[in-house]
Design a protein around this motif. Structure first.
Motif, short mmCIF file in Angstrom:
data_model
loop_
_atom_site.label_atom_id
_atom_site.label_comp_id
_atom_site.label_asym_id
_atom_site.label_seq_id
_atom_site.Cartn_x
_atom_site.Cartn_y
_atom_site.Cartn_z
N MET A 241 -25.35 -23.37 -44.04
CA MET A 241 -26.84 -24.11 -45.03
C MET A 241 -26.13 -24.56 -45.80
O MET A 241 -25.67 -24.00 -47.21
CB MET A 241 -27.39 -22.65 -45.04
N GLY A 242 -27.46 -25.82 -46.36
CA GLY A 242 -26.88 -26.63 -47.80
C GLY A 242 -28.35 -26.28 -48.40
O GLY A 242 -29.29 -25.21 -48.23
N THR A 243 -28.15 -26.67 -49.70
CA THR A 243 -28.90 -27.01 -50.66
C THR A 243 -30.37 -27.35 -50.48
O THR A 243 -30.65 -28.77 -49.90
CB THR A 243 -28.71 -27.24 -51.76
N PRO A 244 -31.71 -27.01 -50.08
CA PRO A 244 -33.13 -28.01 -49.65
C PRO A 244 -32.90 -28.96 -50.74
O PRO A 244 -32.66 -28.80 -51.73
CB PRO A 244 -34.43 -26.81 -49.71
N ALA A 245 -33.46 -30.15 -50.42
CA ALA A 245 -33.46 -30.47 -50.89
C ALA A 245 -34.73 -30.94 -52.04
O ALA A 245 -35.82 -30.15 -51.62
CB ALA A 245 -34.33 -32.25 -49.97
N LEU A 246 -35.03 -30.85 -53.45
CA LEU A 246 -35.32 -30.98 -54.13
C LEU A 246 -36.97 -32.21 -53.67
O LEU A 246 -36.31 -33.53 -54.01
CB LEU A 246 -35.25 -31.50 -55.54
N THR A 247 -38.04 -32.25 -54.06
CA THR A 247 -38.67 -32.67 -54.30
C THR A 247 -39.56 -33.55 -55.69
O THR A 247 -39.76 -32.50 -57.22
CB THR A 247 -40.29 -32.37 -53.81
N PRO A 248 -39.55 -35.04 -56.00
CA PRO A 248 -39.56 -35.53 -57.27
C PRO A 248 -40.93 -35.04 -57.78
O PRO A 248 -41.67 -34.62 -56.80
CB PRO A 248 -39.69 -36.50 -57.40
N VAL A 249 -41.03 -34.49 -59.27
CA VAL A 249 -42.60 -34.07 -59.58
C VAL A 249 -43.28 -34.23 -59.56
O VAL A 249 -44.57 -34.73 -59.04
CB VAL A 249 -41.84 -33.23 -61.13
N ALA A 250 -42.90 -35.67 -60.00
CA ALA A 250 -44.33 -37.19 -59.62
C ALA A 250 -45.02 -37.11 -57.84
O ALA A 250 -45.99 -37.05 -57.87
CB ALA A 250 -43.93 -38.42 -59.41
N VAL A 251 -44.06 -36.87 -56.86
CA VAL A 251 -44.20 -36.29 -55.33
C VAL A 251 -45.11 -35.93 -54.98
O VAL A 251 -46.07 -35.22 -54.15
CB VAL A 251 -43.17 -37.08 -54.32
N ALA A 252 -44.85 -34.22 -55.82
CA ALA A 252 -44.54 -32.74 -55.97
C ALA A 252 -46.63 -32.58 -56.54
O ALA A 252 -47.46 -32.23 -55.73
CB ALA A 252 -44.20 -32.26 -55.96
N TRP A 253 -46.33 -33.57 -57.24
CA TRP A 253 -48.56 -33.65 -57.92
C TRP A 253 -49.08 -35.24 -57.71
O TRP A 253 -50.13 -34.78 -57.84
CB TRP A 253 -47.89 -33.76 -59.38
N ASP A 254 -48.72 -36.05 -56.80
CA ASP A 254 -49.22 -36.93 -56.83
C ASP A 254 -50.18 -36.99 -55.77
O ASP A 254 -51.46 -37.81 -56.07
CB ASP A 254 -48.22 -37.90 -55.85
#
Length: 94
Positions: free
Chosen positions: A1-14
């Motif tokens: 099981m790998g590390t979950p992908a992180l979403t850039p803040v700008a994308v998460a709040w767009d």
């Protein structure tokens, strides 16, 4: 099981860039401390009306529910609406 992908803040709040409330005073969506009764309902109703036509209404409501936002109107949901939904999620199915 790998590390979950992180979403850039700008994308998460767009989604907020498209909100009907963008640029409005936060006082439109938050009642004054201690506000009750008709004054509280008036502020909440005005905020809900703004939310009603918002293109990101659903995303905003999902955000507020997932982050357990305690205060203000988010995605057309009042503090009580969100509290009620959280209560329904905790109740076992009949």
């Amino acid at each position: 099981m790998g590390t979950p992908a992180l979403t850039p803040v700008a994308v998460a709040w767009d989604w907020q860039r498209h909100a009907a409330c963008r640029g409005m005073s936060s006082s439109v969506f938050y009642t004054a401390p201690g506000a009750r009764g008709a004054r509280r309902r008036e502020v909440e109703q005005r905020a809900v009306e703004i939310c009603r036509g918002c293109p990101v209404l659903q995303r905003c409501a999902e955000f507020a529910l997932s982050t357990r936002e305690s205060y203000g109107v988010w995605g057309g949901l009042t503090e009580r609406d969100r509290s009620d939904r959280r209560g329904q999620e905790r109740r076992p199915a009949p």
